[in-house]
Scaffold this active site. Structure first.
Site, PDB file in Angstrom:
ATOM      1  N   HIS A 196       0.817  -1.219   0.000  1.00 56.85           N
ATOM      2  CA  HIS A 196       0.000   0.000   0.000  1.00 56.85           C
ATOM      3  C   HIS A 196       0.851   1.269   0.000  1.00 56.85           C
ATOM      4  CE1 HIS A 196      -3.456  -2.532   0.350  1.00 56.85           C
ATOM      5  NE2 HIS A 196      -3.169  -2.914   1.586  1.00 56.85           N
ATOM      6  N   ASP A 247      -5.281  -8.272  -3.476  1.00 57.09           N
ATOM      7  CA  ASP A 247      -5.611  -7.978  -2.076  1.00 57.09           C
ATOM      8  C   ASP A 247      -6.925  -8.627  -1.661  1.00 57.09           C
ATOM      9  OD1 ASP A 247      -5.579  -6.946   0.484  1.00 57.09           O
ATOM     10  OD2 ASP A 247      -5.356  -4.868  -0.123  1.00 57.09           O
TER      11      ASP A 247
END
Length: 336
Positions: A196, A247
Site C-alpha cells: 500500500h 488484495d
C-alpha cells in the site's frame, strides 16, 4: 500471443467471500466484518474456496500469487495445496501477528512464528517473511524478523501506511511513522515489499528508494476500502519499483489494477502516459515476481480473436490490452 504471466504479489484469498457484501462506513468498519469472516472459516472451507479463487486468478491472466496468510499453520498448508490443484505458482507470505486482530491470527512469540516458518519450508513450500503491520508486530519483533529475512535471503512483505489512523497510532507509540520504524528496525532492503504505502510521506519514500524496496499497490481494493491514492508520480520520480496485488479480491483483473495505477497518476498530474506501457507491464509481471523471489513463472496468452480486441492488430495490441481490455482476454499457457 504469449506474454509473461501477471503476478499477484498480494492476495488475501479468503476475503473473496466478502464480494458483494463488504459494506461498512470506512476501512475500520469493513475490517470488523473481515475479522468475523476470518474467525468463522474451517480448514476444509479454506482449502475448497482457495482453489476457486486461484482458478479465477488464472482465468484472468495471473499465473503466480503471493498469498499473505494469517489464518493459521494448517490453513497455510491448505492454501499451498489449493494453489497446486489450481496450477498457479505460489509463494506463502506467512504473517507474523503478535498483538491485535483475533486469536486465530496470533503466534505466542517471534520464536513460535519462526518455528512455524521452518516447518512450512521443510514441507517444500516457498515462504516469505511477513510481519503483518507495525500494529501487529512491536519494534523488537520487527528487528528479529528483519534479521531472519536478511539472513535467509527471503522476501519480506509488510502492510504500511494504508490508513491515517495506523500512522497516528505508530507515531504515538514509537515517535516515528511506520516506514521510518521499519527502516530503524532493519526491515527495509532490496527484498522488502511495502504493501500500500498509500499515505507515505516524502521522507518515507526516500527511505524506500535508498533501501531498494518495492511498493505493492492494490488499486481496486484501495478504492473499495476508501484508503486513498498512492502518490504515483512521486514514487516514480524516486525510482521505486511498483508491483500489483488483488488484495481483498473484490475484483480479480490485473489489467484493471494497472489501468487504475496509471489512472491515479493521470488524475494527480493532469498528464497522460505517466507510466509507460513497458513500465506498466513490468509492474504487472516481472516486478511482482521479483517481490516474491520468483526466477520463473508461467506465461499467459493474449486471445487475439477475443471480441475486446476486434479491429486491433500489430503494435497496438499491447496498448489495447492494457488500456482497453479486461482480464478475460488472457489465460495461462505453460508451466516453467
Amino acid at each position: 500471443m504469449r506474454i509473461p504471466g501477471f503476478v499477484d504479489a498480494h492476495c488475501h484469498a479468503f476475503q473473496r467471500a466478502l464480494r458483494g457484501r463488504d459494506r461498512g462506513g470506512d476501512f475500520w468498519a469493513w475490517r470488523d466484518g473481515m475479522l468475523a469472516l476470518a474467525g468463522s472459516l474451517t480448514v476444509e472451507e479454506i482449502r475448497r474456496e482457495y482453489v476457486e479463487v486461484y482458478r479465477e486468478l488464472r482465468a484472468n491472466g495471473f499465473t503466480a500469487v503471493g498469498e499473505f496468510h494469517y489464518l493459521g499453520l494448517e490453513e497455510a498448508r491448505a492454501a499451498a495445496e489449493a494453489a497446486a490443484e489450481a496450477g498457479i505458482a505460489f509463494v506463502l507470505l506467512y504473517a507474523c501477528y503478535l498483538r491485535g486482530g483475533i486469536d486465530r491470527f496470533r503466534q505466542a512469540s517471534v520464536a513460535d512464528y519462526l518455528t512455524q516458518v521452518e516447518a512450512l519450508r521443510a514441507d517444500g513450500i516457498e515462504v516469505g517473511i511477513a510481519p503483518h503491520s507495525v500494529r501487529a508486530c512491536p519494534p523488537d519483533a520487527l528487528r528479529e524478523l528483519g534479521a531472519y529475512a536478511a539472513g535467509h535471503e527471503l522476501p519480506l512483505h509488510v502492510h504500511a501506511d494504508e490508513q491515517p489512523r495506523e500512522i497516528e497510532e505508530c507515531v504515538s507509540e514509537t515517535g516515528v511513522r511506520p516506514i521510518e520504524l521499519l527502516d530503524a528496525t532493519g526491515c527495509l532492503g532490496p527484498r522488502t515489499t511495502i504493501v500500500h504505502a498509500t499515505h507515505a510521506d516524502g521522507h518515507e519514500l526516500d527511505l524506500l528508494a535508498a533501501a531498494g524496496a518495492r511498493i505493492c499497490v492494490c488499486p481496486t481494493t484501495e478504492a473499495n476500502l476508501g484508503d486513498g491514492f498512492l502518490p504515483v508520480a512521486r514514487v516514480l520520480h524516486r525510482g521505486i519499483e511498483l508491483c500489483i496485488g488483488s488484495d481483498s479480491n473484490v475484483r480479480i483483473d490485473p489489467l484493471e489494477e494497472l489501468r487504475e495505477l496509471e489512472g491515479i497518476a493521470r488524475r494527480q498530474t493532469g498528464k497522460r502516459g505517466v507510466m509507460s506501457l513497458d513500465l506498466l507491464l513490468a509492474a504487472g509481471a516481472s516486478a511482482g515476481a521479483a517481490a516474491l523471489g520468483l526466477d520463473a513463472w508461467p506465461d499467459a496468452t493474449i486471445d487475439l480473436a477475443h471480441p475486446q480486441l476486434r479491429g486491433v492488430d500489430g503494435d497496438a495490441v499491447y496498448d489495447a490490452v492494457v488500456f482497453g481490455c479486461a482480464g478475460g482476454v488472457l489465460w495461462k499457457t505453460s508451466d516453467q
